[in-house]
Design a protein around this motif. Structure first.
Motif, short mmCIF file in Angstrom:
data_model
loop_
_atom_site.label_atom_id
_atom_site.label_comp_id
_atom_site.label_asym_id
_atom_site.label_seq_id
_atom_site.Cartn_x
_atom_site.Cartn_y
_atom_site.Cartn_z
N UNK A 97 48.09 3.55 29.71
CA UNK A 97 47.74 4.23 28.47
C UNK A 97 48.27 5.66 28.42
N UNK A 98 49.19 6.00 29.30
CA UNK A 98 49.73 7.35 29.33
C UNK A 98 50.38 7.76 28.03
N UNK A 99 50.94 6.80 27.27
CA UNK A 99 51.61 7.11 26.02
C UNK A 99 50.75 6.79 24.79
N UNK A 100 49.46 6.59 25.03
CA UNK A 100 48.53 6.33 23.92
C UNK A 100 48.41 7.57 23.04
N UNK A 101 48.09 7.35 21.77
CA UNK A 101 47.86 8.43 20.82
C UNK A 101 46.45 8.31 20.27
N UNK A 102 45.84 9.45 19.95
CA UNK A 102 44.49 9.39 19.40
C UNK A 102 43.69 10.63 19.69
N UNK A 103 42.44 10.44 20.09
CA UNK A 103 41.49 11.52 20.35
C UNK A 103 40.99 11.40 21.79
N UNK A 104 40.77 12.55 22.43
CA UNK A 104 40.23 12.52 23.79
C UNK A 104 39.15 13.58 23.94
N UNK A 105 38.30 13.37 24.93
CA UNK A 105 37.19 14.28 25.22
C UNK A 105 37.19 14.58 26.71
N UNK A 106 37.07 15.84 27.07
CA UNK A 106 36.98 16.25 28.47
C UNK A 106 35.53 16.58 28.81
N UNK A 107 35.09 16.18 30.01
CA UNK A 107 33.72 16.38 30.44
C UNK A 107 33.67 17.08 31.80
N UNK A 111 40.05 17.05 21.95
CA UNK A 111 41.42 17.28 21.52
C UNK A 111 42.05 16.04 20.91
N UNK A 112 43.28 16.18 20.47
CA UNK A 112 44.02 15.06 19.88
C UNK A 112 45.38 14.95 20.53
N UNK A 113 45.87 13.75 20.62
CA UNK A 113 47.20 13.49 21.18
C UNK A 113 48.01 12.71 20.16
N UNK A 114 48.79 13.42 19.37
CA UNK A 114 49.62 12.81 18.34
C UNK A 114 51.10 13.14 18.60
N UNK A 115 51.43 14.42 18.52
CA UNK A 115 52.81 14.81 18.78
C UNK A 115 53.16 14.69 20.25
N UNK A 116 52.17 14.85 21.13
CA UNK A 116 52.35 14.62 22.57
C UNK A 116 51.34 13.57 22.99
N UNK A 160 50.43 13.25 28.69
CA UNK A 160 50.99 14.61 28.72
C UNK A 160 49.94 15.65 28.35
N UNK A 161 49.12 15.36 27.35
CA UNK A 161 48.07 16.30 26.94
C UNK A 161 47.06 16.51 28.06
#
Length: 268
Positions: A140-150, A159-164, A168-169
């Motif tokens: 899923x390294x190249x997945x796009x969408x939304x992520x949450x850090x805990x 955060x969001x991962x769309x352009x990157x 990578x994000x």
């Protein structure tokens, strides 16, 4: 082991005292060893098998839909007495394939509370997950969408991962100001997973109601409010469990061999 997916599905439903969602059916099939697969999306395969049977076998199909993505064996006691609202057409006629699981959710897959230390971090890391323990791993390294850090279970960043892409994000957050502040992450992906384990974009066809339902489901999943007893309507995304990067396993083996070698030298 059964000879086909269809026979394995029938066996699981026959053994169950309640109707089951197709993801639960696939989990039972694999955990009980009723059928083997090297595919990355066993739940989707189960759903497709049931859909095909209802569509093409008609009245001869052994399956009946008793709820959204939920099935039972036709003419079984649980199909007749299930508290799930059974659509009238499900009792009398075959459903179209699109009726089996036609969600407008823009989120197709997600992972919850994955561990940072199970990934080899580099610019563009591989982030592995499985639909079930015996499924083929998906990167899923190249997945796009939304992520949450805990920080453990405390949210520290959204955060969001769309352009990157996701990998990578997340890598960037291992070296930026958040680098020492998180050890887990969750993600919600826009890209679908193919049977071969690849990620693919699909056309969005989402109504306002479905979009609101997806947002509700994301909040429920990420915040886990105690008064919410379900994910939310029209959220059919598949949850993936984290898989360890094979490179980490190889490193552990090499470290173990070096340790054994050093002990043997010391003993001699």
């Amino acid at each position: 082991m059964e000879k086909s997916w269809k026979e394995a599905i029938k066996r699981v439903l026959k053994e169950s005292s309640i109707p089951l969602h197709y993801t639960e059916i696939s989990e039972q099939i694999l955990s009980q060893g009723y059928y083997g697969t090297e595919g990355a999306t066993p739940a989707a395969t189960v759903n497709a098998q049931i859909a095909s049977s209802i569509k093409h076998d008609g009245a001869k199909s052994p399956f009946i839909r008793v709820g959204k993505g939920i099935f039972a064996l036709k003419n079984s006691p649980i199909a007749e007495t299930s508290p799930v609202d059974i659509p009238k057409q499900a009792k009398s006629e075959a459903l179209n394939e699109s009726d089996i699981e036609s969600s407008e959710s823009i989120i197709h897959s997600f992972g919850m509370y994955w561990q940072r230390d199970l990934i080899v971090w580099r610019n563009g890391p591989k982030i592995y997950g499985k639909q079930q323990a015996t499924s083929k791993p998906v990167d899923f390294g190249k997945q796009k969408g939304i992520y949450i850090l805990y920080d453990h279970h405390t949210v520290v960043y959204v955060g969001r991962s769309i352009d990157r892409p996701l990998g990578k994000r997340l890598f960037e957050h291992t070296v930026d100001r958040l680098g020492s502040r998180w050890n887990r992450f969750s993600w919600f992906g826009l890209l679908d997973v193919t049977q071969e384990g690849n990620l693919q974009e699909i056309a969005l066809n989402t109504s306002l109601a479905a979009l609101v339902a997806t947002l509700e489901a994301l909040l429920i999943e990420s915040l886990e409010p105690p008064q919410n007893r379900k994910r939310g309507d029209d959220f059919s995304a598949i949850e993936y469990i984290q898989a360890v990067d094979p490179e980490l396993k190889e490193r552990e083996i090499q470290n173990m061999l070096r340790s054994i070698e050093q002990k043997m030298r010391g003993a001699s």
